[in-house]
Design a protein around this motif. Structure first.
Motif, short mmCIF file in Angstrom:
data_model
loop_
_atom_site.label_atom_id
_atom_site.label_comp_id
_atom_site.label_asym_id
_atom_site.label_seq_id
_atom_site.Cartn_x
_atom_site.Cartn_y
_atom_site.Cartn_z
N ILE A 1 -20.21 11.57 -28.58
CA ILE A 1 -21.03 12.20 -29.70
C ILE A 1 -22.40 12.43 -29.00
N ASP A 2 -22.69 12.32 -27.93
CA ASP A 2 -23.92 12.50 -27.05
C ASP A 2 -24.14 14.11 -27.08
N GLY A 3 -25.33 14.72 -27.39
CA GLY A 3 -25.76 15.91 -27.04
C GLY A 3 -26.04 16.16 -25.52
N PHE A 4 -25.96 17.51 -25.00
CA PHE A 4 -26.14 17.74 -23.67
C PHE A 4 -26.75 19.26 -23.74
N THR A 5 -26.86 19.81 -22.48
CA THR A 5 -27.46 21.16 -22.35
C THR A 5 -26.35 21.86 -21.60
N GLN A 6 -26.00 23.08 -21.97
CA GLN A 6 -24.97 23.79 -21.41
C GLN A 6 -25.30 25.40 -21.27
N PRO B 1 -24.05 19.40 -35.74
CA PRO B 1 -24.62 18.43 -36.60
C PRO B 1 -23.91 17.02 -36.55
N LEU B 2 -22.96 16.96 -36.04
CA LEU B 2 -22.04 15.66 -35.84
C LEU B 2 -22.32 14.91 -34.45
N LEU B 3 -23.04 15.55 -33.95
CA LEU B 3 -23.72 14.77 -32.69
C LEU B 3 -24.73 13.92 -33.14
N ASN B 4 -25.08 12.86 -31.99
CA ASN B 4 -26.33 12.04 -32.35
C ASN B 4 -27.51 12.02 -31.34
N THR B 5 -27.54 13.20 -30.83
CA THR B 5 -28.60 13.70 -29.89
C THR B 5 -28.88 15.23 -29.70
#
Length: 446
Positions: free
Chosen positions: A309-314, A331-335
């Motif tokens: 659930i970590d966000g990232f850049t794509q 919204p379900l990610l944590n970052t």
């Protein structure tokens, strides 16, 4: 279907198999290629949706013989070897970008034709100038605009397509370049060389067009993604009496993501053999969320043994139709999640960046928007608070991808007690590419 649809969250992990519709992009490209080939072709597994019906209806108005069987998911068309049968017609392209661009180029194969074209209010705002300017400058047509220059509605007085050198600005849409590539082998006289002014977007769709042209017997000389593209003159020939349409990889993205949202796993028949559609690379993105994908006999199995659930850049430029699928789940990610390379999506069915930003903000998310990107700072607690008393309505802007993306988000059991918390306005807009999307989604709950 009513004007709005309340999404029922899943109460248990998903399982089962999803039969996906055929690809819109491939169906409409095949119809265009078959129509100007010297062959009679039956499209198997064809998509029956608003966009493909517009293409079929327009070809029939132009005098082509087209028979369809929705039950069998087949369409049979008799090619006319580059000839457009009817010299006059009134065509309505709705909001179908492929039909709008491909038909405009096809019409210019006719010498002495006169055609009136119009689209929906949204289509009247979508980019056409690059294609129309290139064709008019090359002497293939005269364009008379009835509203805003460079946009629908307009009249085409067509003069036939000659060989030589043609330059095009396809920066606004890869469909502009694809349209010219499809008709280029049928130019009269010397070969036609097509060159791009600057860059274009969504390169995988150009690769799809070129790959399908090769299947129909045309293998151009290519100078990279920006051209020049040089074509020998000659008719297309279908690879056989029937042509199998791949399942829609963009439609698959929603069901690839669903097990991440609700748990479980899904089987996607025939999706293991998708070759023409770049959007199948959305699997690489989902891999960053812990996705595991196995293929057996063409069936793709999707599951998340480790749900990340970590966000990232794509950068989504090559697969931009799928950016909404991921953005809706942010919204379900944590970052924070940052999606880049999507400026051209502001000129599609709606301004997709603005639409997603607006609806995510409505859900209490902190969103930063630039011309080319979207950054979401997730806040699930805000979303819970905003939906604790009643479902929150999502506006879809007549955009099927907005509706389907948020439809997947609504499957999440946000309150932990099965209470619906999301309502999709105008779910019928999915008719553009996936008419029974919400029925398929509902069938997976049982």
């Amino acid at each position: 279907m009513n004007d709005s649809l309340i999404i029922q969250p899943f109460s248990k992990p998903v399982s089962g198999s999803v039969q996906l519709p055929g690809s819109k992009s491939i169906t409409n490209r095949t119809l265009a290629l078959a129509a100007i080939s010297g062959s009679k072709v039956t499209l198997e597994g064809a998509l029956f949706s608003e966009d493909t019906r517009i293409m079929v209806d327009s070809l029939q108005k132009l005098g082509f013989s087209v028979q369809d069987d929705e039950t069998a998911k087949s369409i049979t068309i008799e090619g006319r070897s580059g000839t457009i049968p009817n010299a006059e017609a009134e065509l309505y392209v709705g909001n179908a970008g492929t039909a709008a661009r491909f038909l405009t180029a096809l019409l210019c194969l006719r010498d002495g034709g006169c055609y009136d074209l119009d689209g929906s209010p949204a289509m009247r705002e979508r980019p056409m100038r690059g294609l129309l300017d290139a064709l008019e400058k090359h002497g293939a047509c005269k364009v008379t605009y009835k509203g805003k220059d460079g946009h629908f509605p307009f009249t085409l007085e067509t003069k036939g397509l000659s060989g030589g050198y043609l330059e095009v600005d396809a920066s606004a849409s890869s469909q502009i370049l694809s349209a010219l590539l499809i008709v280029a082998p049928l130019a009269e006289g010397e070969p036609l060389i097509v060159n791009i002014l600057g860059e274009t977007v969504s390169h995988p769709f150009i690769d799809m067009t070129l790959g399908m042209m090769e299947q129909f017997g045309e293998d151009p000389e290519i100078g990279g993604h920006t051209g020049p593209f040089k074509f020998r003159c000659g008719p297309y020939t279908a690879p056989g009496a029937s042509y199998q349409i791949e399942p829609d990889a963009t439609a698959a993205s929603y069901f690839m993501a669903l097990p991440w949202v609700v748990g479980g796993e899904l089987l996607l028949p025939k999706c293991g053999h998708i070759e023409l559609q770049g959007d199948i690379r959305f699997l690489d993105v989902l891999g960053q969320l812990g996705g595991s994908f196995d293929e057996e006999s063409g069936t793709l199995q999707v599951k998340y043994p480790h749900r990340l659930i970590d966000g990232f850049t794509q950068n989504f430029n090559p697969i931009s139709d799928t950016f909404l699928t991921l953005a809706a789940l942010s919204p379900l990610l944590n970052t924070e999640l940052t999606i880049t390379g999507i400026a051209h999506t502001r000129k599609q069915e709606t301004d997709r960046i603005a639409a997603m930003a607006t609806e995510l903000e409505k859900l209490g998310q902190n969103v930063t928007e630039t011309e080319d990107s979207l950054t979401v700072h997730p806040d699930v607690e805000a979303m819970i608070a905003l939906t604790k008393d009643a479902p929150l309505g999502i506006d879809t802007y007549h955009d099927h991808r907005v509706a389907m993306s948020f439809g997947i988000l609504g499957c999440y059991d946000l309150h932990g007690d099965g209470r619906p918390w999301l309502e999709i306005h105008n779910p019928a807009c999915c008719a553009k590419t996936f008419p029974n999307f919400f029925d398929v989604l509902e069938s997976l709950r049982s």
